[in-house]
Enzyme design. Structure first.
Site, mmCIF file in Angstrom:
data_model
loop_
_atom_site.group_PDB
_atom_site.id
_atom_site.type_symbol
_atom_site.label_atom_id
_atom_site.label_comp_id
_atom_site.label_asym_id
_atom_site.label_seq_id
_atom_site.Cartn_x
_atom_site.Cartn_y
_atom_site.Cartn_z
ATOM 1 N N PHE A 180 -2.714 -2.749 6.063
ATOM 2 C CA PHE A 180 -3.630 -1.954 5.248
ATOM 3 C C PHE A 180 -3.979 -2.666 3.931
ATOM 4 O O PHE A 180 -5.134 -3.070 3.716
ATOM 5 C CB PHE A 180 -2.992 -0.571 5.040
ATOM 6 C CG PHE A 180 -3.475 0.164 3.834
ATOM 7 C CD1 PHE A 180 -4.835 0.414 3.656
ATOM 8 C CD2 PHE A 180 -2.570 0.612 2.887
ATOM 9 C CE1 PHE A 180 -5.278 1.101 2.531
ATOM 10 C CE2 PHE A 180 -3.006 1.295 1.772
ATOM 11 C CZ PHE A 180 -4.362 1.537 1.587
ATOM 12 N N ASP A 237 0.538 -12.731 10.571
ATOM 13 C CA ASP A 237 0.874 -11.323 10.850
ATOM 14 C C ASP A 237 1.369 -11.210 12.292
ATOM 15 O O ASP A 237 0.822 -11.855 13.182
ATOM 16 C CB ASP A 237 -0.374 -10.443 10.647
ATOM 17 C CG ASP A 237 -0.030 -8.976 10.433
ATOM 18 O OD1 ASP A 237 -0.343 -8.452 9.350
ATOM 19 O OD2 ASP A 237 0.567 -8.357 11.344
ATOM 20 N N LEU A 272 2.994 -9.886 1.825
ATOM 21 C CA LEU A 272 2.948 -8.437 2.040
ATOM 22 C C LEU A 272 3.560 -8.024 3.374
ATOM 23 O O LEU A 272 3.661 -6.834 3.666
ATOM 24 C CB LEU A 272 1.496 -7.929 1.974
ATOM 25 C CG LEU A 272 0.858 -8.008 0.595
ATOM 26 C CD1 LEU A 272 -0.147 -9.134 0.535
ATOM 27 C CD2 LEU A 272 0.193 -6.705 0.222
ATOM 28 N N ALA A 316 5.301 -8.422 -2.559
ATOM 29 C CA ALA A 316 5.004 -6.987 -2.619
ATOM 30 C C ALA A 316 6.291 -6.187 -2.574
ATOM 31 O O ALA A 316 7.126 -6.375 -1.691
ATOM 32 C CB ALA A 316 4.107 -6.583 -1.449
ATOM 33 N N TYR A 375 16.084 0.904 2.961
ATOM 34 C CA TYR A 375 14.791 0.272 2.680
ATOM 35 C C TYR A 375 14.712 -0.093 1.195
ATOM 36 O O TYR A 375 14.337 -1.211 0.834
ATOM 37 C CB TYR A 375 13.661 1.242 3.053
ATOM 38 C CG TYR A 375 12.275 0.721 2.793
ATOM 39 C CD1 TYR A 375 11.832 -0.449 3.400
ATOM 40 C CD2 TYR A 375 11.409 1.404 1.957
ATOM 41 C CE1 TYR A 375 10.542 -0.923 3.163
ATOM 42 C CE2 TYR A 375 10.127 0.943 1.721
ATOM 43 C CZ TYR A 375 9.696 -0.223 2.322
ATOM 44 O OH TYR A 375 8.426 -0.688 2.075
#
Ligand code: UDP
Length: 319
Positions: free
Chosen positions: A11, A31, A76, A117, A149
């Site tokens: 996103f 990715d 990211l 990130a 997390y």
């Protein structure tokens, strides 16, 4: 700039790729398409300054090769979304810990600039009026998936910070606060696209808990240019910087807003946390960013109001 964007099919990553290519930069995406999708990058497929590589940040040789051929890394790639973290704890931990170490290590080896990130999750249960970057982290047991997390992301920050300090590579850590916008999928948990999809289908809006928990949603279109600016700002190096929005709202209030803006006939259904996420889940009551550091460094000022943000998602889903 020759940029590598890990997680570029996701996103925020895909919006960053749109922005970087539109500014004339050369962009390569790495990715594994675990939560991202090629569709998010379809508009760039034919661009001469864009390249897509399918692969994992756990693939050390591939990461080394790609980082070696660029000068700036936007990292990211991560296991994201509360549902992903709860459903696949081991895989999430491996990606978020070892993957980040791989990418940062490669940046240090090749002398590339890097942005890592991070997330407002690192503040945990601290519900202060405006969380500044040096605010205390209040976390539950790392054995609870939610906090694992936050623990992994905290270590990611430390890895970036220590490599930056010891090797001198320009490093910026960005803590995103509930960023939303088109292309975000509700499949892995994120509340705004979930509520919008439910409202457009006239299905019940699933509010977890009693809906009094509060969040502050920020627009992807505000934070993407800010990320790129930070990378060009030496005063930001070796710092963590909050990026987010300005309007706080309860989740119940959000559900009502979404119903109103879509003109939906949906009702609100309250679902206990145990049912939504399993036994022992703890939610954050409140999470409000203080973005004055970003303002000082780059003049950051969020411009999109919550209604604009919700409307942009409604439009994208109806297109
Ligand atoms: N939430 C909800 N219904 C959903 C998904 C999420 O009520 O279908 C709640 C969730 O429990 C949390 C808030 O919305 O209180 C924001 O959730 P999200 O996963 O988007 O972000 P985070 O929890 O990381 O702030």
């Amino acid at each position: 700039m020759k940029a590598l964007v890990t997680g570029g099919a996701g996103f925020i990553g895909s919006h960053l790729c749109d922005y970087l290519t539109s500014q004339g930069h050369q962009v390569t995406v790495l990715d594994d398409l675990s939560t991202g999708s090629k569709e998010n990058l379809a508009q760039l497929a034919a661009a001469p300054n864009f390249e897509f590589v399918e692969g994992s940040i756990l693939d050390t040789a591939l990461v080394d090769k790609l980082v070696g051929s660029c000068d700036t890394v936007f990292h990211l790639a991560a296991a994201v979304g509360v549902h992903t973290i709860v459903d696949k704890p081991l895989e999430s931990l491996r990606v978020n810990l070892h993957g980040t170490e791989n990418v940062v290590e490669a940046a240090a080896r090749h002398g590339a600039r890097i942005m890592v990130a991070s997330t407002s999750e690192v503040y945990g249960k601290n519900d202060a009026d405006g969380l500044t970057e040096d605010a205390d982290r209040i976390l539950g047991s790392p054995l609870k998936s939610r906090w694992s997390y936050a623990a992994a992301k905290g270590l990611d920050e430390l890895v970036a910070y220590v490599y930056g300090k010891e090797t001198g590579i320009p490093t910026v850590i960005v803590r995103f606060f509930n960023i939303v916008g088109p292309r975000q999928t509700g499949r892995y948990g994120m509340v705004v696209p979930r509520f919008v999809s439910q409202a457009l289908a006239n299905e019940p809006i699933t509010v977890y808990g009693d809906g009094t928990q509060r969040r502050c949603f920020g627009s992807v279109f505000d934070v993407v240019p800010a990320v790129v600016k930070l990378m060009d700002t030496p005063a930001a190096y070796n710092q963590a910087v909050n990026l987010g929005g300005m309007e706080e709202i309860s989740i119940r209030g959000l559900a009502e807003r979404v119903i109103e803006l879509t003109g939906s006939s949906s009702t609100i259904e309250y679902i206990p946390y145990e049912k939504a996420y399993g036994e022992g889940y703890e939610d954050m009551r409140r999470r409000m960013p203080d973005t004055s550091l970003a303002k000082k460094l780059i003049g950051y000022e969020p411009t999109r109001r919550l209604d604009d943000i919700i409307n942009s998602i409604i439009e994208a889903k109806q297109a």
